[in-house]
Design a protein around this motif. Structure first.
Motif, mmCIF file in Angstrom:
data_model
loop_
_atom_site.group_PDB
_atom_site.id
_atom_site.type_symbol
_atom_site.label_atom_id
_atom_site.label_comp_id
_atom_site.label_asym_id
_atom_site.label_seq_id
_atom_site.Cartn_x
_atom_site.Cartn_y
_atom_site.Cartn_z
ATOM 1 N N ASN A 66 2.842 6.336 -7.019
ATOM 2 C CA ASN A 66 2.884 7.509 -7.936
ATOM 3 C C ASN A 66 3.105 9.019 -6.826
ATOM 4 O O ASN A 66 3.650 9.978 -7.488
ATOM 5 N N MET A 67 4.172 8.513 -6.270
ATOM 6 C CA MET A 67 4.665 9.715 -5.368
ATOM 7 C C MET A 67 3.893 10.751 -4.623
ATOM 8 O O MET A 67 4.667 12.045 -4.398
ATOM 9 N N ARG A 68 3.272 10.587 -4.854
ATOM 10 C CA ARG A 68 1.961 11.162 -3.710
ATOM 11 C C ARG A 68 2.101 10.842 -2.193
ATOM 12 O O ARG A 68 2.530 9.369 -1.907
ATOM 13 N N PHE A 69 2.153 11.920 -1.329
ATOM 14 C CA PHE A 69 1.999 11.745 0.226
ATOM 15 C C PHE A 69 0.372 11.306 0.520
ATOM 16 O O PHE A 69 0.070 11.835 0.421
ATOM 17 N N THR A 70 0.624 9.952 0.921
ATOM 18 C CA THR A 70 -0.520 9.902 2.015
ATOM 19 C C THR A 70 -0.739 9.831 3.228
ATOM 20 O O THR A 70 -1.421 10.181 4.021
ATOM 21 N N ASN A 71 0.513 9.941 3.938
ATOM 22 C CA ASN A 71 0.511 10.553 5.326
ATOM 23 C C ASN A 71 1.736 11.066 5.929
ATOM 24 O O ASN A 71 2.642 10.598 5.031
ATOM 25 N N ILE A 72 1.826 11.922 6.337
ATOM 26 C CA ILE A 72 3.119 12.607 6.847
ATOM 27 C C ILE A 72 2.693 13.234 8.526
ATOM 28 O O ILE A 72 2.443 13.460 8.814
ATOM 29 N N PHE A 73 3.926 13.052 9.261
ATOM 30 C CA PHE A 73 4.614 13.578 10.623
ATOM 31 C C PHE A 73 5.957 13.882 10.304
ATOM 32 O O PHE A 73 6.250 13.591 9.943
ATOM 33 N N CYS A 74 5.557 15.123 10.945
ATOM 34 C CA CYS A 74 6.824 15.937 10.817
ATOM 35 C C CYS A 74 7.130 16.949 12.330
ATOM 36 O O CYS A 74 6.125 16.890 12.655
ATOM 37 N N GLY A 75 8.057 16.737 12.312
ATOM 38 C CA GLY A 75 9.197 17.987 13.444
ATOM 39 C C GLY A 75 9.636 17.048 14.409
ATOM 40 O O GLY A 75 9.728 17.955 15.273
ATOM 41 N N GLU A 76 10.131 16.218 14.865
ATOM 42 C CA GLU A 76 10.599 15.182 15.547
ATOM 43 C C GLU A 76 12.360 15.384 15.366
ATOM 44 O O GLU A 76 12.733 15.865 14.386
ATOM 45 N N PRO A 77 13.100 15.533 15.867
ATOM 46 C CA PRO A 77 14.472 16.345 16.269
ATOM 47 C C PRO A 77 15.551 15.116 15.135
ATOM 48 O O PRO A 77 14.881 13.829 15.583
ATOM 49 N N GLY A 78 16.105 15.641 14.545
ATOM 50 C CA GLY A 78 17.090 15.021 14.078
ATOM 51 C C GLY A 78 17.158 13.776 14.970
ATOM 52 O O GLY A 78 17.967 13.396 13.800
ATOM 53 N N LEU B 65 2.925 -2.176 4.242
ATOM 54 C CA LEU B 65 3.861 -0.748 3.957
ATOM 55 C C LEU B 65 5.163 -1.790 3.944
ATOM 56 O O LEU B 65 5.573 -2.890 4.350
ATOM 57 N N VAL B 66 6.030 -1.073 3.208
ATOM 58 C CA VAL B 66 7.331 -1.746 3.165
ATOM 59 C C VAL B 66 8.710 -0.663 3.372
ATOM 60 O O VAL B 66 8.413 0.820 3.226
ATOM 61 N N GLY B 67 10.157 -0.963 4.594
ATOM 62 C CA GLY B 67 10.406 0.093 4.938
ATOM 63 C C GLY B 67 11.125 -0.100 5.214
ATOM 64 O O GLY B 67 12.345 -1.134 5.057
ATOM 65 N N HIS B 68 12.942 0.946 4.762
ATOM 66 C CA HIS B 68 14.236 -0.235 4.835
ATOM 67 C C HIS B 68 14.578 -0.469 6.322
ATOM 68 O O HIS B 68 13.977 -0.942 7.155
ATOM 69 N N GLN C 260 8.616 12.913 7.863
ATOM 70 C CA GLN C 260 7.750 10.523 7.856
ATOM 71 C C GLN C 260 7.190 10.970 7.205
ATOM 72 O O GLN C 260 6.185 11.148 7.055
ATOM 73 N N ALA C 261 7.055 10.210 6.076
ATOM 74 C CA ALA C 261 5.991 10.083 4.817
ATOM 75 C C ALA C 261 5.935 8.638 4.344
ATOM 76 O O ALA C 261 6.241 8.204 3.924
ATOM 77 N N THR C 262 4.473 8.325 4.384
ATOM 78 C CA THR C 262 4.265 7.749 3.942
ATOM 79 C C THR C 262 3.480 7.932 1.919
ATOM 80 O O THR C 262 3.740 8.914 1.518
ATOM 81 N N VAL C 263 4.279 6.957 1.153
ATOM 82 C CA VAL C 263 4.231 7.686 -0.395
ATOM 83 C C VAL C 263 3.945 6.439 -0.840
ATOM 84 O O VAL C 263 3.977 5.159 -0.964
ATOM 85 N N ASP C 264 2.706 7.323 -2.279
ATOM 86 C CA ASP C 264 1.658 5.757 -3.008
ATOM 87 C C ASP C 264 3.027 5.715 -4.082
ATOM 88 O O ASP C 264 4.118 6.330 -4.296
ATOM 89 N N LEU D 36 0.776 -1.185 -0.278
ATOM 90 C CA LEU D 36 0.182 0.128 0.009
ATOM 91 C C LEU D 36 0.491 1.239 0.188
ATOM 92 O O LEU D 36 0.663 2.546 -0.106
ATOM 93 N N GLY D 37 1.717 0.779 0.231
ATOM 94 C CA GLY D 37 3.180 2.204 -0.064
ATOM 95 C C GLY D 37 4.530 1.890 0.870
ATOM 96 O O GLY D 37 4.644 0.997 1.327
ATOM 97 N N VAL D 38 5.137 3.695 0.776
ATOM 98 C CA VAL D 38 6.881 2.969 1.183
ATOM 99 C C VAL D 38 6.518 3.734 2.326
ATOM 100 O O VAL D 38 6.038 5.316 1.896
ATOM 101 N N ILE D 39 7.275 3.706 2.991
ATOM 102 C CA ILE D 39 7.359 4.538 4.532
ATOM 103 C C ILE D 39 9.062 5.044 4.437
ATOM 104 O O ILE D 39 9.759 3.760 4.691
#
Length: 360
Positions: A226-238, A269-272, A220-224, A189-192
């Protein structure tokens, strides 16, 4: 002699001032200076027409730059502002109806939606400081920043419409089939993935220093397919790793409590390899000498699939170059909001078939 000094002072004040909030007081200041002199009323014929001329000149400078933008070819418009003129006009029309741009005047020029959106695009399309940007549009730096924040706030209202998880059965089926055609993996369903957004050194520097040695926040993003973002989560420290960011995200909480709500029919989802193995998240097999041929083949497909998220992040940063590096800005909330706004526009452009030249 006094007249000459007054003319020089008036000219330098009006033409060199960068703060529109001071404009409304220029007339009062001139009056005070003039009243304190002993010149006769004939000086009115010199000072105040000159002041009106210089004020009109500043207004003309703003109009001229808007005319310059309008005179650009569609190719130049897209090259400079990173979205097509057609997409920009549609967004400007929406912004006009939103009420986010105040109808009152700041200084000389009413900040109309078209002007505000061009200012925002100039900001997010490159990494230049606010000063030259404010000079081009002939408004103060504070007004420029205020405009940017308002447009960002307006774009954030589009979040749920632009970045949404697939819910409809046909939509889920289409995404899975597209992934299967492109990657050979079924039920995906996507790549995270995560990407680091470089920032200037913040107050709590150690927390934001990532393993590569620079300061960043994480997207952090999940991508379909066609490179569209289907979910994002942003702001965590590096300093956080991808697994930690995942466990803090609403996506993880929802999937843990009710997997079928997000991943029906054994989709995943698949992830590294930095991600944990979960019922709905599949990392590659750990590389060792005991892997079977089928497992090695799966890892090869898995690696090729993850390039989709890499391309999506690269496209985001190529289109909106501010996301590459936030210079000067140290307000993490503003930085995070701007990154999310860029992700929303990324999806909006894809939905409008507004591609960069590299994509085409």
């Amino acid at each position: 002699m006094e007249d000459s000094k007054m003319i020089i002072w008036l000219t330098e004040t009006i033409l060199s001032s960068s703060d529109d909030s001071d404009v409304s007081s220029w007339g009062e200041i001139c009056s005070e200076k003039y009243e304190s002199s002993e010149e006769d009323d004939e000086s009115d014929k010199l000072f105040f027409p000159l002041m009106q001329y210089l004020l009109r000149l500043r207004r003309k400078r703003v109009d001229d730059y808007l005319h310059i933008i309008d005179s650009w070819s569609d190719t130049e418009f897209k090259k400079r502002l990173r979205i097509s003129r057609k997409t920009a006009m549609r967004l400007i029309a929406d912004l006009e109806k939103s009420g986010f741009i105040a109808s009152h005047k700041f200084g000389l020029k009413p900040l109309e939606p078209k002007l505000c959106f061009y200012i925002f695009l100039s900001f997010i399309a490159n990494t230049e400081p606010l000063t030259p940007m404010a000079t081009r549009f002939d408004i103060s730096i504070s007004s420029t920043f205020r405009v940017i924040r308002r447009v960002v706030a307006w774009i954030l209202t589009k979040l749920n419409d632009a970045i949404k998880w697939p819910q409809d059965y046909n939509e889920i089926k289409t995404i899975c089939e597209t992934f299967h055609v492109k990657t050979g993996i079924s039920n995906m369903l996507g790549v995270i993935d995560c990407t680091h957004i470089r920032i200037e050194k913040p107050k709590n520097a150690r927390q934001y220093c990532n393993p590569r040695g620079y300061f960043s926040v994480i997207l952090q993003a999940t991508v379909d397919a066609n490179m569209r973002f289907t979910n994002i989560f942003c702001g965590e420290p590096g300093s956080s790793n991808c697994s930690r960011v995942l466990r803090k995200s609403p996506l993880y909480n929802t999937a843990s409590q009710n997997r079928n709500a997000l991943f029906p029919d054994n989709t995943f989802l698949v992830g590294h390899s930095g991600y944990p193995a979960l019922p709905w998240l599949v990392p590659p097999f750990r590389e060792n000498k005991r892997l079977t041929l089928q497992q090695r083949e799966f890892n090869s497909l898995h690696s090729a699939t993850r390039k989709i998220s890499d391309k999506a992040f690269q496209l985001l940063k190529r289109r909106f170059q501010r996301i590459k590096l936030f210079t000067v800005y140290r307000n993490i909330a503003f930085i995070t909001d701007t990154i999310v706004a860029a992700c929303i526009l990324h999806n909006y452009c894809l939905n409008e078939n507004d591609y960069l030249e590299e994509q085409e």
